[in-house]
Design an enzyme around this catalytic site. Structure first.
Site, PDB file in Angstrom:
ATOM      1  CE1 TYR A  68      -3.676   2.536   0.723  1.00 20.61           C
ATOM      2  CE2 TYR A  68      -2.294   3.282   2.535  1.00 20.61           C
ATOM      3  CZ  TYR A  68      -3.388   3.466   1.703  1.00 20.61           C
ATOM      4  OH  TYR A  68      -4.185   4.569   1.848  1.00 20.61           O
ATOM      5  CG  ASP A  89       5.843   3.644   0.563  1.00 26.02           C
ATOM      6  OD1 ASP A  89       6.161   4.248   1.609  1.00 26.02           O
ATOM      7  OD2 ASP A  89       4.669   3.553   0.170  1.00 26.02           O
ATOM      8  CE  LYS A 130       2.245   5.416   8.372  1.00 30.42           C
ATOM      9  NZ  LYS A 130       0.925   5.984   8.594  1.00 30.42           N
TER      10      LYS A 130
END
Length: 426
Positions: free
Chosen positions: A142, A237, A265
Protein backbone atom coordinates in the site's frame (compact mmCIF):
# COMPACT_ATOMS: atom_id res chain seq x y z
CA UNK A 1 -22.05 10.94 29.56
CA UNK A 2 -20.37 10.52 26.17
CA UNK A 3 -19.84 6.91 25.08
CA UNK A 4 -18.05 5.32 22.14
CA UNK A 5 -21.40 4.19 20.76
CA UNK A 6 -23.02 7.61 21.05
CA UNK A 7 -20.00 9.35 19.52
CA UNK A 8 -19.95 6.88 16.63
CA UNK A 9 -23.65 7.44 16.00
CA UNK A 10 -23.09 11.19 16.09
CA UNK A 11 -20.09 10.98 13.76
CA UNK A 12 -21.96 8.94 11.17
CA UNK A 13 -24.43 11.81 10.73
CA UNK A 14 -21.69 14.14 9.45
CA UNK A 15 -18.63 12.05 8.53
CA UNK A 16 -18.60 9.41 5.80
CA UNK A 17 -18.90 6.13 7.67
CA UNK A 18 -18.30 8.07 10.87
CA UNK A 19 -14.53 8.21 10.21
CA UNK A 20 -11.86 10.00 8.20
CA UNK A 21 -9.87 6.90 7.28
CA UNK A 22 -11.66 3.69 6.37
CA UNK A 23 -9.82 1.25 8.66
CA UNK A 24 -10.86 3.25 11.73
CA UNK A 25 -14.47 2.17 11.23
CA UNK A 26 -13.73 -1.33 12.65
CA UNK A 27 -15.30 -2.98 9.59
CA UNK A 28 -12.52 -5.58 9.55
CA UNK A 29 -13.13 -6.64 13.16
CA UNK A 30 -16.72 -5.60 13.82
CA UNK A 31 -18.02 -3.68 16.79
CA UNK A 32 -17.83 -0.05 17.77
CA UNK A 33 -14.71 2.06 17.20
CA UNK A 34 -13.12 3.59 20.25
CA UNK A 35 -13.14 7.38 20.21
CA UNK A 36 -9.88 8.54 21.72
CA UNK A 37 -9.92 11.50 24.07
CA UNK A 38 -6.21 11.73 24.89
CA UNK A 39 -2.93 9.85 24.73
CA UNK A 40 0.29 9.90 26.72
CA UNK A 41 3.32 7.64 26.77
CA UNK A 42 2.30 4.06 25.99
CA UNK A 43 -1.41 4.69 26.59
CA UNK A 44 -4.59 6.06 25.05
CA UNK A 45 -7.85 6.84 26.83
CA UNK A 46 -11.25 6.74 25.13
CA UNK A 47 -14.19 9.06 25.76
CA UNK A 48 -15.48 6.66 28.42
CA UNK A 49 -12.23 7.01 30.37
CA UNK A 50 -10.99 3.51 29.52
CA UNK A 51 -7.21 3.19 29.26
CA UNK A 52 -5.51 1.08 26.56
CA UNK A 53 -1.92 0.02 26.04
CA UNK A 54 -1.29 1.59 22.65
CA UNK A 55 0.17 -0.60 19.89
CA UNK A 56 -1.38 1.52 17.15
CA UNK A 57 1.00 4.44 17.71
CA UNK A 58 -0.99 6.55 15.22
CA UNK A 59 0.00 3.87 12.66
CA UNK A 60 3.71 4.29 13.25
CA UNK A 61 4.97 7.79 14.07
CA UNK A 62 4.78 7.62 17.87
CA UNK A 63 8.04 5.74 18.26
CA UNK A 64 8.97 7.67 21.43
CA UNK A 65 5.45 7.33 22.81
CA UNK A 66 2.46 9.62 22.77
CA UNK A 67 2.88 13.26 23.79
CA UNK A 68 6.59 13.01 24.54
CA UNK A 69 7.51 16.10 26.60
CA UNK A 70 10.34 17.15 24.27
CA UNK A 71 8.12 16.86 21.19
CA UNK A 72 5.29 18.77 22.84
CA UNK A 73 7.74 21.46 23.97
CA UNK A 74 9.10 21.82 20.44
CA UNK A 75 5.63 22.04 18.89
CA UNK A 76 4.43 24.53 21.50
CA UNK A 77 7.47 26.72 20.96
CA UNK A 78 6.98 26.65 17.18
CA UNK A 79 3.25 27.36 17.46
CA UNK A 80 3.91 30.55 19.38
CA UNK A 81 5.74 31.86 16.31
CA UNK A 82 2.98 30.95 13.88
CA UNK A 83 1.22 27.85 12.53
CA UNK A 84 2.01 28.20 8.84
CA UNK A 85 3.84 30.74 6.69
CA UNK A 86 3.52 29.60 3.08
CA UNK A 87 7.15 30.74 2.85
CA UNK A 88 10.51 29.12 3.59
CA UNK A 89 11.50 28.50 7.20
CA UNK A 90 14.78 27.36 8.75
CA UNK A 91 13.32 24.23 10.34
CA UNK A 92 12.65 22.75 6.87
CA UNK A 93 16.39 22.87 6.25
CA UNK A 94 17.23 21.51 9.68
CA UNK A 95 15.00 18.43 9.30
CA UNK A 96 16.20 17.85 5.73
CA UNK A 97 19.81 18.00 6.95
CA UNK A 98 19.06 15.28 9.48
CA UNK A 99 17.47 13.05 6.83
CA UNK A 100 20.36 13.57 4.41
CA UNK A 101 22.83 12.76 7.19
CA UNK A 102 21.13 9.43 7.95
CA UNK A 103 20.52 8.25 4.37
CA UNK A 104 23.71 8.46 2.25
CA UNK A 105 21.92 8.47 -1.13
CA UNK A 106 19.62 11.34 -0.14
CA UNK A 107 21.19 14.57 -1.35
CA UNK A 108 17.96 16.56 -1.75
CA UNK A 109 14.61 16.41 0.04
CA UNK A 110 11.14 17.67 -0.84
CA UNK A 111 8.61 17.73 1.99
CA UNK A 112 4.92 16.99 1.49
CA UNK A 113 1.98 16.89 3.86
CA UNK A 114 1.35 13.11 3.78
CA UNK A 115 2.84 9.78 2.83
CA UNK A 116 0.28 9.45 0.05
CA UNK A 117 1.48 12.73 -1.44
CA UNK A 118 5.12 11.65 -1.14
CA UNK A 119 4.50 8.36 -2.97
CA UNK A 120 2.40 10.06 -5.65
CA UNK A 121 5.05 12.72 -6.23
CA UNK A 122 7.83 10.12 -6.35
CA UNK A 123 5.97 8.36 -9.16
CA UNK A 124 5.58 11.57 -11.11
CA UNK A 125 9.26 12.34 -10.62
CA UNK A 126 10.27 8.87 -11.84
CA UNK A 127 8.11 9.23 -14.93
CA UNK A 128 9.48 12.68 -15.62
CA UNK A 129 13.09 11.61 -15.12
CA UNK A 130 12.88 8.50 -17.30
CA UNK A 131 10.34 9.74 -19.87
CA UNK A 132 8.39 6.49 -19.39
CA UNK A 133 4.81 5.84 -18.27
CA UNK A 134 4.56 2.32 -16.81
CA UNK A 135 5.21 1.49 -13.16
CA UNK A 136 5.57 -1.77 -11.27
CA UNK A 137 3.99 -2.26 -7.86
CA UNK A 138 3.24 -5.30 -5.73
CA UNK A 139 -0.07 -6.81 -4.73
CA UNK A 140 -0.63 -6.14 -1.06
CA UNK A 141 1.82 -3.21 -0.87
CA UNK A 142 0.00 0.00 0.00
CA UNK A 143 1.39 3.37 -1.05
CA UNK A 144 -1.51 5.67 -0.24
CA UNK A 145 -4.49 6.65 -2.32
CA UNK A 146 -3.01 8.07 -5.53
CA UNK A 147 -4.90 6.71 -8.56
CA UNK A 148 -1.91 4.92 -10.12
CA UNK A 149 -1.28 3.04 -6.88
CA UNK A 150 -4.85 1.93 -6.13
CA UNK A 151 -4.41 -0.99 -8.47
CA UNK A 152 -4.03 -4.71 -7.86
CA UNK A 153 -3.52 -7.77 -10.07
CA UNK A 154 -6.29 -8.77 -12.45
CA UNK A 155 -6.40 -12.41 -13.55
CA UNK A 156 -2.79 -12.98 -12.51
CA UNK A 157 0.40 -11.37 -11.32
CA UNK A 158 1.62 -10.70 -14.85
CA UNK A 159 -1.61 -9.16 -16.10
CA UNK A 160 -2.17 -5.46 -16.51
CA UNK A 161 -3.68 -4.03 -13.37
CA UNK A 162 -7.35 -3.33 -12.91
CA UNK A 163 -8.54 -0.60 -10.59
CA UNK A 164 -9.22 -1.70 -7.01
CA UNK A 165 -11.17 1.49 -6.28
CA UNK A 166 -14.04 3.08 -8.11
CA UNK A 167 -13.03 6.35 -9.70
CA UNK A 168 -9.66 5.14 -10.99
CA UNK A 169 -9.75 5.37 -14.81
CA UNK A 170 -9.01 2.10 -16.60
CA UNK A 171 -6.80 4.02 -19.03
CA UNK A 172 -4.62 5.13 -16.12
CA UNK A 173 -4.62 1.69 -14.49
CA UNK A 174 -3.19 0.08 -17.62
CA UNK A 175 0.11 1.82 -16.92
CA UNK A 176 0.39 0.00 -13.59
CA UNK A 177 1.89 -3.49 -13.73
CA UNK A 178 1.37 -5.70 -10.69
CA UNK A 179 3.80 -8.33 -9.43
CA UNK A 180 3.93 -10.53 -6.33
CA UNK A 181 6.07 -9.52 -3.36
CA UNK A 182 8.95 -11.93 -2.69
CA UNK A 183 8.49 -13.43 -6.18
CA UNK A 184 11.34 -12.07 -8.29
CA UNK A 185 10.31 -14.15 -11.30
CA UNK A 186 7.05 -12.21 -11.55
CA UNK A 187 9.03 -8.96 -11.83
CA UNK A 188 11.52 -10.42 -14.30
CA UNK A 189 8.62 -11.42 -16.57
CA UNK A 190 7.24 -7.87 -16.50
CA UNK A 191 10.62 -6.40 -17.42
CA UNK A 192 11.10 -8.99 -20.15
CA UNK A 193 7.88 -7.84 -21.82
CA UNK A 194 7.69 -4.15 -20.86
CA UNK A 195 11.21 -3.15 -19.77
CA UNK A 196 11.52 -0.26 -22.22
CA UNK A 197 8.41 1.45 -20.88
CA UNK A 198 8.84 0.89 -17.12
CA UNK A 199 9.71 4.09 -15.29
CA UNK A 200 10.08 2.61 -11.83
CA UNK A 201 9.49 -0.18 -9.39
CA UNK A 202 7.81 1.03 -6.20
CA UNK A 203 8.00 -1.29 -3.23
CA UNK A 204 7.71 -1.30 0.53
CA UNK A 205 11.08 -2.90 1.33
CA UNK A 206 9.48 -4.21 4.51
CA UNK A 207 5.70 -4.09 3.98
CA UNK A 208 3.39 -3.25 6.84
CA UNK A 209 0.03 -2.94 5.13
CA UNK A 210 -0.39 -6.64 4.41
CA UNK A 211 0.94 -7.06 7.93
CA UNK A 212 4.69 -7.13 8.50
CA UNK A 213 6.36 -9.06 5.67
CA UNK A 214 10.12 -9.62 5.51
CA UNK A 215 11.92 -9.77 2.15
CA UNK A 216 13.41 -13.09 1.15
CA UNK A 217 17.17 -13.16 0.51
CA UNK A 218 17.86 -11.98 -3.02
CA UNK A 219 14.45 -10.40 -3.66
CA UNK A 220 15.31 -6.74 -3.12
CA UNK A 221 18.77 -7.32 -4.55
CA UNK A 222 17.07 -8.65 -7.68
CA UNK A 223 14.85 -5.57 -7.95
CA UNK A 224 17.94 -3.36 -7.69
CA UNK A 225 19.68 -5.27 -10.49
CA UNK A 226 16.61 -5.28 -12.78
CA UNK A 227 16.06 -1.53 -12.38
CA UNK A 228 19.72 -0.75 -13.02
CA UNK A 229 19.85 -2.98 -16.10
CA UNK A 230 16.67 -1.56 -17.65
CA UNK A 231 17.15 2.10 -16.73
CA UNK A 232 14.19 2.21 -14.34
CA UNK A 233 14.23 3.82 -10.89
CA UNK A 234 13.89 1.76 -7.73
CA UNK A 235 11.66 3.55 -5.22
CA UNK A 236 11.54 2.39 -1.61
CA UNK A 237 8.34 3.41 0.16
CA UNK A 238 9.65 3.78 3.69
CA UNK A 239 6.73 5.84 4.96
CA UNK A 240 6.07 3.10 7.51
CA UNK A 241 9.44 1.37 7.89
CA UNK A 242 11.69 4.44 7.69
CA UNK A 243 13.20 5.40 11.09
CA UNK A 244 11.03 2.59 12.50
CA UNK A 245 12.74 -0.76 11.85
CA UNK A 246 16.14 0.95 12.17
CA UNK A 247 17.38 4.53 12.18
CA UNK A 248 18.25 4.14 8.49
CA UNK A 249 15.03 2.31 7.70
CA UNK A 250 14.66 -1.05 6.00
CA UNK A 251 17.35 -0.09 3.49
CA UNK A 252 19.87 -0.03 6.32
CA UNK A 253 18.88 -3.56 7.37
CA UNK A 254 18.96 -5.03 3.87
CA UNK A 255 21.96 -3.04 2.63
CA UNK A 256 20.37 -1.91 -0.63
CA UNK A 257 20.31 1.67 -1.93
CA UNK A 258 17.21 2.77 -3.85
CA UNK A 259 17.11 5.62 -6.35
CA UNK A 260 14.36 7.42 -4.44
CA UNK A 261 12.87 7.04 -0.97
CA UNK A 262 9.46 8.11 0.30
CA UNK A 263 9.23 8.95 4.00
CA UNK A 264 6.52 9.95 6.44
CA UNK A 265 5.15 9.18 9.91
CA UNK A 266 8.21 9.25 12.25
CA UNK A 267 9.73 12.30 10.51
CA UNK A 268 6.69 14.30 11.61
CA UNK A 269 6.49 12.99 15.16
CA UNK A 270 2.72 12.63 14.84
CA UNK A 271 2.07 15.73 12.72
CA UNK A 272 0.97 15.43 9.04
CA UNK A 273 4.13 15.04 6.97
CA UNK A 274 5.76 13.20 4.09
CA UNK A 275 8.98 13.55 2.12
CA UNK A 276 10.76 12.38 -1.01
CA UNK A 277 14.54 12.02 -0.95
CA UNK A 278 17.18 11.02 -3.45
CA UNK A 279 20.26 12.04 -5.45
CA UNK A 280 20.44 15.62 -6.70
CA UNK A 281 20.46 14.53 -10.36
CA UNK A 282 16.99 13.00 -9.93
CA UNK A 283 15.47 15.32 -7.35
CA UNK A 284 16.42 18.47 -9.27
CA UNK A 285 14.03 17.43 -12.03
CA UNK A 286 11.41 18.93 -9.69
CA UNK A 287 10.20 22.51 -9.95
CA UNK A 288 11.54 25.13 -9.55
CA UNK A 289 14.74 23.62 -11.03
CA UNK A 290 13.11 21.10 -13.37
CA UNK A 291 9.97 20.33 -15.30
CA UNK A 292 8.22 17.97 -12.83
CA UNK A 293 5.75 20.10 -10.91
CA UNK A 294 5.11 19.48 -7.23
CA UNK A 295 3.92 21.91 -4.56
CA UNK A 296 1.93 22.12 -1.34
CA UNK A 297 0.80 25.08 0.75
CA UNK A 298 1.36 23.32 4.08
CA UNK A 299 4.44 21.32 3.06
CA UNK A 300 7.30 21.96 5.47
CA UNK A 301 5.08 23.85 7.89
CA UNK A 302 6.90 24.82 11.09
CA UNK A 303 4.74 22.73 13.43
CA UNK A 304 5.41 19.46 11.59
CA UNK A 305 9.09 20.31 11.16
CA UNK A 306 9.50 21.05 14.87
CA UNK A 307 7.85 17.75 15.85
CA UNK A 308 10.01 15.88 13.35
CA UNK A 309 13.28 17.45 14.47
CA UNK A 310 12.54 16.68 18.13
CA UNK A 311 11.59 13.07 17.34
CA UNK A 312 14.60 12.40 15.11
CA UNK A 313 16.92 13.85 17.76
CA UNK A 314 15.43 11.50 20.36
CA UNK A 315 15.82 8.36 18.27
CA UNK A 316 19.37 9.30 17.19
CA UNK A 317 20.52 8.93 20.79
CA UNK A 318 23.08 6.09 21.15
CA UNK A 319 21.48 2.70 21.84
CA UNK A 320 17.91 3.80 21.15
CA UNK A 321 17.15 1.17 18.50
CA UNK A 322 19.06 -1.56 20.32
CA UNK A 323 16.90 -1.01 23.41
CA UNK A 324 13.72 -0.71 21.35
CA UNK A 325 14.44 -3.93 19.47
CA UNK A 326 15.33 -5.89 22.61
CA UNK A 327 12.12 -4.91 24.36
CA UNK A 328 9.95 -5.53 21.33
CA UNK A 329 11.65 -8.92 20.98
CA UNK A 330 10.62 -9.78 24.53
CA UNK A 331 7.01 -8.94 23.71
CA UNK A 332 7.05 -11.03 20.53
CA UNK A 333 8.65 -14.00 22.30
CA UNK A 334 5.97 -13.84 24.97
CA UNK A 335 3.20 -13.79 22.37
CA UNK A 336 4.69 -16.81 20.62
CA UNK A 337 5.02 -18.67 23.93
CA UNK A 338 1.36 -17.91 24.69
CA UNK A 339 0.34 -19.34 21.31
CA UNK A 340 2.27 -22.57 21.95
CA UNK A 341 0.64 -22.94 25.36
CA UNK A 342 -2.81 -22.47 23.83
CA UNK A 343 -2.11 -24.73 20.85
CA UNK A 344 -3.34 -22.07 18.44
CA UNK A 345 -2.15 -21.35 14.89
CA UNK A 346 -0.79 -17.93 15.82
CA UNK A 347 2.64 -16.31 15.59
CA UNK A 348 4.36 -12.93 15.84
CA UNK A 349 7.63 -11.34 14.69
CA UNK A 350 9.26 -7.91 14.59
CA UNK A 351 11.93 -5.77 13.03
CA UNK A 352 13.00 -2.91 15.28
CA UNK A 353 9.87 -1.26 16.64
CA UNK A 354 7.56 -2.62 13.92
CA UNK A 355 5.83 -5.95 14.49
CA UNK A 356 3.23 -8.29 13.11
CA UNK A 357 0.93 -10.94 14.53
CA UNK A 358 -0.80 -13.52 12.38
CA UNK A 359 -3.44 -16.20 12.78
CA UNK A 360 -1.07 -18.59 11.03
CA UNK A 361 1.37 -21.27 12.26
CA UNK A 362 4.31 -19.54 10.54
CA UNK A 363 4.93 -15.90 9.53
CA UNK A 364 3.74 -15.25 5.96
CA UNK A 365 6.06 -14.31 3.10
CA UNK A 366 3.47 -13.04 0.62
CA UNK A 367 0.06 -11.45 0.24
CA UNK A 368 -1.41 -14.83 -0.73
CA UNK A 369 -0.15 -16.35 2.52
CA UNK A 370 -1.49 -13.43 4.56
CA UNK A 371 -4.94 -14.07 3.10
CA UNK A 372 -4.95 -17.62 4.50
CA UNK A 373 -5.36 -16.31 8.06
CA UNK A 374 -8.31 -17.36 10.19
CA UNK A 375 -10.05 -13.98 10.09
CA UNK A 376 -12.95 -14.98 12.37
CA UNK A 377 -10.49 -16.13 15.04
CA UNK A 378 -8.61 -12.83 14.69
CA UNK A 379 -11.83 -10.86 15.24
CA UNK A 380 -12.55 -12.74 18.47
CA UNK A 381 -8.93 -12.36 19.60
CA UNK A 382 -8.95 -8.66 18.77
CA UNK A 383 -11.98 -7.87 20.91
CA UNK A 384 -10.74 -9.97 23.83
CA UNK A 385 -7.51 -7.98 23.75
CA UNK A 386 -9.43 -4.72 23.49
CA UNK A 387 -11.58 -5.71 26.47
CA UNK A 388 -8.36 -6.41 28.37
CA UNK A 389 -7.11 -2.90 27.62
CA UNK A 390 -4.76 -3.65 24.72
CA UNK A 391 -5.29 -1.57 21.57
CA UNK A 392 -4.02 -3.29 18.43
CA UNK A 393 -4.63 -2.14 14.84
CA UNK A 394 -8.22 -3.13 13.97
CA UNK A 395 -7.32 -5.33 11.01
CA UNK A 396 -5.62 -8.70 10.47
CA UNK A 397 -3.50 -7.22 7.67
CA UNK A 398 -1.82 -4.36 9.54
CA UNK A 399 1.47 -4.26 11.42
CA UNK A 400 1.51 -3.04 15.02
CA UNK A 401 3.95 -0.60 16.60
CA UNK A 402 6.10 -0.64 19.70
CA UNK A 403 7.50 2.49 21.35
CA UNK A 404 10.25 3.38 23.77
CA UNK A 405 7.52 4.35 26.24
CA UNK A 406 6.27 0.76 26.68
CA UNK A 407 7.39 -0.54 30.07
CA UNK A 408 8.12 -4.04 31.34
CA UNK A 409 4.75 -3.93 33.06
CA UNK A 410 3.05 -3.07 29.75
CA UNK A 411 4.79 -5.97 28.03
CA UNK A 412 3.83 -8.38 30.83
CA UNK A 413 0.21 -7.18 30.79
CA UNK A 414 0.01 -7.60 27.02
CA UNK A 415 1.41 -11.13 27.13
CA UNK A 416 -0.99 -12.07 29.94
CA UNK A 417 -3.94 -10.70 27.98
CA UNK A 418 -2.84 -12.59 24.87
CA UNK A 419 -2.44 -15.83 26.82
CA UNK A 420 -6.04 -15.59 28.04
CA UNK A 421 -7.38 -14.48 24.65
CA UNK A 422 -5.60 -17.25 22.71
CA UNK A 423 -6.88 -19.90 25.10
CA UNK A 424 -10.40 -18.51 24.64
CA UNK A 425 -10.24 -18.67 20.83
CA UNK A 426 -8.45 -22.04 20.61
Amino acid sequence: MSTNASEFERAQRVLVGGVNSAVRAFRAVGGTPRFIARAEGAYMWDVEGRRYIDYLGSWGPMIVGQSHPKVIEAVTRAARDGLSYGAPNVMETELAERICGIFPHVERVRFTSSGTEAAMSALRLARGFTGRDAIVKFEGCYHGTADSLLVKAGSGALAFGTPSSAGVPADLARHTLVAQYNDLASVEALFAEHGGRIACVMVEPMPGNMNLIVPKPGFLEGLRELCTRHGALLIFDEVMSGFRVALGGAQELVGITPDLSAFGKVIGGGMPVGAIGGPAKVMEMMAPLGTVYQAGTLSGNPIAMAAGIATIDLIREPGFFERLGERCSRLVAGLNDAAREAGVAFCARHRGGMAGLYMLPQPPASFAEVQRQDVDRFKRFYHLMLDAGVYLPPSPVEAFFFSSAHSDADIDATIAAARDALKAVA
